[in-house]
Design a protein around this motif. Structure first.
Motif, PDB file in Angstrom:
ATOM      1  N   TYR A 252      26.055  54.342  30.294  1.00  0.00           N
ATOM      2  CA  TYR A 252      25.521  55.525  30.984  1.00  0.00           C
ATOM      3  C   TYR A 252      24.876  55.243  32.329  1.00  0.00           C
ATOM      4  O   TYR A 252      24.204  56.111  32.877  1.00  0.00           O
ATOM      5  N   HIS A 253      25.051  54.036  32.858  1.00  0.00           N
ATOM      6  CA  HIS A 253      24.364  53.743  34.115  1.00  0.00           C
ATOM      7  C   HIS A 253      25.304  53.029  35.078  1.00  0.00           C
ATOM      8  O   HIS A 253      25.593  51.840  34.924  1.00  0.00           O
ATOM      9  N   MET A 254      25.831  53.798  36.036  1.00  0.00           N
ATOM     10  CA  MET A 254      26.663  53.184  37.079  1.00  0.00           C
ATOM     11  C   MET A 254      26.579  54.003  38.355  1.00  0.00           C
ATOM     12  O   MET A 254      26.226  55.173  38.336  1.00  0.00           O
TER      13      MET A 254
ATOM     14  N   LEU B 170      22.486  61.585  36.985  1.00  0.00           N
ATOM     15  CA  LEU B 170      21.796  60.968  38.121  1.00  0.00           C
ATOM     16  C   LEU B 170      20.741  60.003  37.602  1.00  0.00           C
ATOM     17  O   LEU B 170      20.170  60.232  36.528  1.00  0.00           O
ATOM     18  N   GLU B 171      20.499  58.953  38.368  1.00  0.00           N
ATOM     19  CA  GLU B 171      19.303  58.142  38.174  1.00  0.00           C
ATOM     20  C   GLU B 171      18.278  58.670  39.175  1.00  0.00           C
ATOM     21  O   GLU B 171      18.476  58.566  40.388  1.00  0.00           O
ATOM     22  N   VAL B 172      17.227  59.250  38.648  1.00  0.00           N
ATOM     23  CA  VAL B 172      16.252  59.948  39.482  1.00  0.00           C
ATOM     24  C   VAL B 172      14.959  59.128  39.535  1.00  0.00           C
ATOM     25  O   VAL B 172      14.428  58.739  38.500  1.00  0.00           O
TER      26      VAL B 172
ATOM     27  N   GLY C 153      15.431  58.819  34.162  1.00  0.00           N
ATOM     28  CA  GLY C 153      14.202  58.754  34.954  1.00  0.00           C
ATOM     29  C   GLY C 153      13.822  57.304  35.135  1.00  0.00           C
ATOM     30  O   GLY C 153      13.624  56.580  34.163  1.00  0.00           O
ATOM     31  N   SER C 154      13.777  56.862  36.386  1.00  0.00           N
ATOM     32  CA  SER C 154      13.459  55.457  36.657  1.00  0.00           C
ATOM     33  C   SER C 154      12.234  55.358  37.537  1.00  0.00           C
ATOM     34  O   SER C 154      12.078  56.133  38.489  1.00  0.00           O
ATOM     35  N   VAL C 155      11.392  54.410  37.229  1.00  0.00           N
ATOM     36  CA  VAL C 155      10.312  54.068  38.152  1.00  0.00           C
ATOM     37  C   VAL C 155      10.737  52.806  38.880  1.00  0.00           C
ATOM     38  O   VAL C 155      11.016  51.778  38.255  1.00  0.00           O
ATOM     39  N   HIS C 156      10.869  52.915  40.199  1.00  0.00           N
ATOM     40  CA  HIS C 156      11.039  51.747  41.062  1.00  0.00           C
ATOM     41  C   HIS C 156       9.783  51.576  41.919  1.00  0.00           C
ATOM     42  O   HIS C 156       9.374  50.471  42.213  1.00  0.00           O
ATOM     43  N   TYR C 157       9.190  52.723  42.300  1.00  0.00           N
ATOM     44  CA  TYR C 157       8.058  52.715  43.231  1.00  0.00           C
ATOM     45  C   TYR C 157       6.716  52.711  42.504  1.00  0.00           C
ATOM     46  O   TYR C 157       6.476  53.568  41.657  1.00  0.00           O
TER      47      TYR C 157
ATOM     48  N   GLY D  47      14.901  54.706  32.352  1.00  0.00           N
ATOM     49  CA  GLY D  47      15.676  53.526  32.762  1.00  0.00           C
ATOM     50  C   GLY D  47      14.862  52.235  32.747  1.00  0.00           C
ATOM     51  O   GLY D  47      13.633  52.257  32.880  1.00  0.00           O
ATOM     52  N   HIS D  48      15.560  51.127  32.566  1.00  0.00           N
ATOM     53  CA  HIS D  48      15.031  49.748  32.704  1.00  0.00           C
ATOM     54  C   HIS D  48      13.500  49.643  32.628  1.00  0.00           C
ATOM     55  O   HIS D  48      12.828  49.371  33.624  1.00  0.00           O
ATOM     56  N   ALA D  49      12.977  49.776  31.397  1.00  0.00           N
ATOM     57  CA  ALA D  49      11.533  49.968  31.208  1.00  0.00           C
ATOM     58  C   ALA D  49      10.642  48.838  31.719  1.00  0.00           C
ATOM     59  O   ALA D  49       9.498  49.100  32.070  1.00  0.00           O
TER      60      ALA D  49
ATOM     61  N   SER E 214      24.889  49.532  32.050  1.00  0.00           N
ATOM     62  CA  SER E 214      25.123  48.255  32.728  1.00  0.00           C
ATOM     63  C   SER E 214      24.486  48.233  34.109  1.00  0.00           C
ATOM     64  O   SER E 214      24.338  47.185  34.705  1.00  0.00           O
ATOM     65  N   ASP E 215      24.133  49.431  34.627  1.00  0.00           N
ATOM     66  CA  ASP E 215      23.629  49.527  35.997  1.00  0.00           C
ATOM     67  C   ASP E 215      24.648  48.941  36.975  1.00  0.00           C
ATOM     68  O   ASP E 215      24.294  48.250  37.936  1.00  0.00           O
ATOM     69  N   ALA E 216      25.920  49.238  36.709  1.00  0.00           N
ATOM     70  CA  ALA E 216      26.999  48.685  37.528  1.00  0.00           C
ATOM     71  C   ALA E 216      26.926  49.208  38.959  1.00  0.00           C
ATOM     72  O   ALA E 216      26.813  50.410  39.190  1.00  0.00           O
TER      73      ALA E 216
HETATM   74 ZN   LIG Z   1      17.163  51.664  38.746  1.00  0.00          ZN
END
Ligand SMILES: [Zn+2]
Ligand SMILES: [Zn+2]
Length: 266
Positions: free
Chosen positions: A7-9, A82-84, A108-112, A157-159, A226-228
């Protein structure tokens, strides 16, 4: 064991991925996947927010690309997602994005951890030298908990992304995980087993076995990604990820259609 949905590309519209959706779909079929989902980096209200996502005026083109792949590969289930990025204060923007198209799910991803620093940005790696690593983890998980509570996302996403470059979690990180996973359980969102960590310095799936085992104890569902960022990364290390999930007790994973979850055998 059959392979779960990936589910992640991404697509080239986010400006740091290569290959068109059809190439990702072709690779998915070649390795025996039956379901994938595109979850490219969603736009922010300001196009100059950073340089690793699609601009807002590309959203319709993105949906058209995914629709095209769906038409070209009817033998593969292809989800639209979407990855938001979750940042406090952006909830209204995320609701507006949600209303634009009939999405199957939002990751829902936290990057920031601040408005200007994404912990996983290789161009800002030196920022780690100016920060207290324990404080970064604390802020990261506080934001992740808010994302889980927000009801804006089906999957988180990617906890444990702050481990990407090899920075280890604080010794007493367990309460951070507890709080986050309690929030995920309460709101019913799944967490992602993201195999991209195996391709980074941390050499580990996101999240760690410790977090995943706790998630299973609490009854938090899972999904896989996979976050391809290139076609050949689709489904990468999914056998390993499935074994990890099995190892802590999971027998089901989540699939999503029009933002509704269904549990499927793993
Ligand atoms: Zn991400
Ligand atoms: Zn990316």
């Amino acid at each position: 064991m059959s392979l779960p949905a990936d589910y992640h590309m991404h697509t080239p519209l986010c400006r740091h991925a290569t290959g068109e959706p059809g190439e990702y779909a072709k690779h998915a079929l070649e390795i025996g996947l039956t379901e994938i989902g595109f979850s490219d980096h969603a736009p922010m209200p300001q196009d100059n927010f950073d340089n690793w996502r699609m601009n807002a005026d590309k959203l319709d083109a993105y949906v058209a690309k995914v629709r095209q792949a769906q038409g070209d590969f009817p033998q593969l289930t292809i989800r639209l997602a979407l990855e938001v990025d979750y940042l406090p204060g952006y909830e209204e923007w995320i609701r507006r994005l949600a209303a634009r198209h009939p999405w199957d799910y939002f990751i829902g991803s936290v990057h920031y951890v601040s408005d200007s620093w994404a912990v996983d940005d290789p161009q800002k790696l030196s920022e780690w030298n100016h920060r207290d690593a324990d404080a970064v983890w604390a802020v990261y998980f506080e934001r992740l908990t808010r994302a889980a509570e927000s009801d804006l996302f089906e999957i988180i996403g990617h906890a444990d992304l702050p481990k990407k470059f090899g920075h280890r979690p604080p010794r007493d990180a367990h309460p951070l995980y507890e709080k986050f996973l309690d929030a995920a359980k309460k709101s019913g969102c799944a967490i992602e087993l993201n195999t991209a960590g195996l391709r980074k310095d941390c050499r580990e799936i996101y999240p760690s076995r410790e977090i995943l085992a706790l998630a299973f104890q609490k009854g938090v569902p899972i999904a896989f990604g996979s976050d391809a960022h290139a076609p050949e990364e689709v489904g990468m290390n999914f056998t390993e990820a499935t074994q990890l999930a099995h190892g802590v007790g999971y027998r089901k994973s989540c699939h999503f259609t029009r933002r509704k979850a269904a549990l499927v055998d793993l």
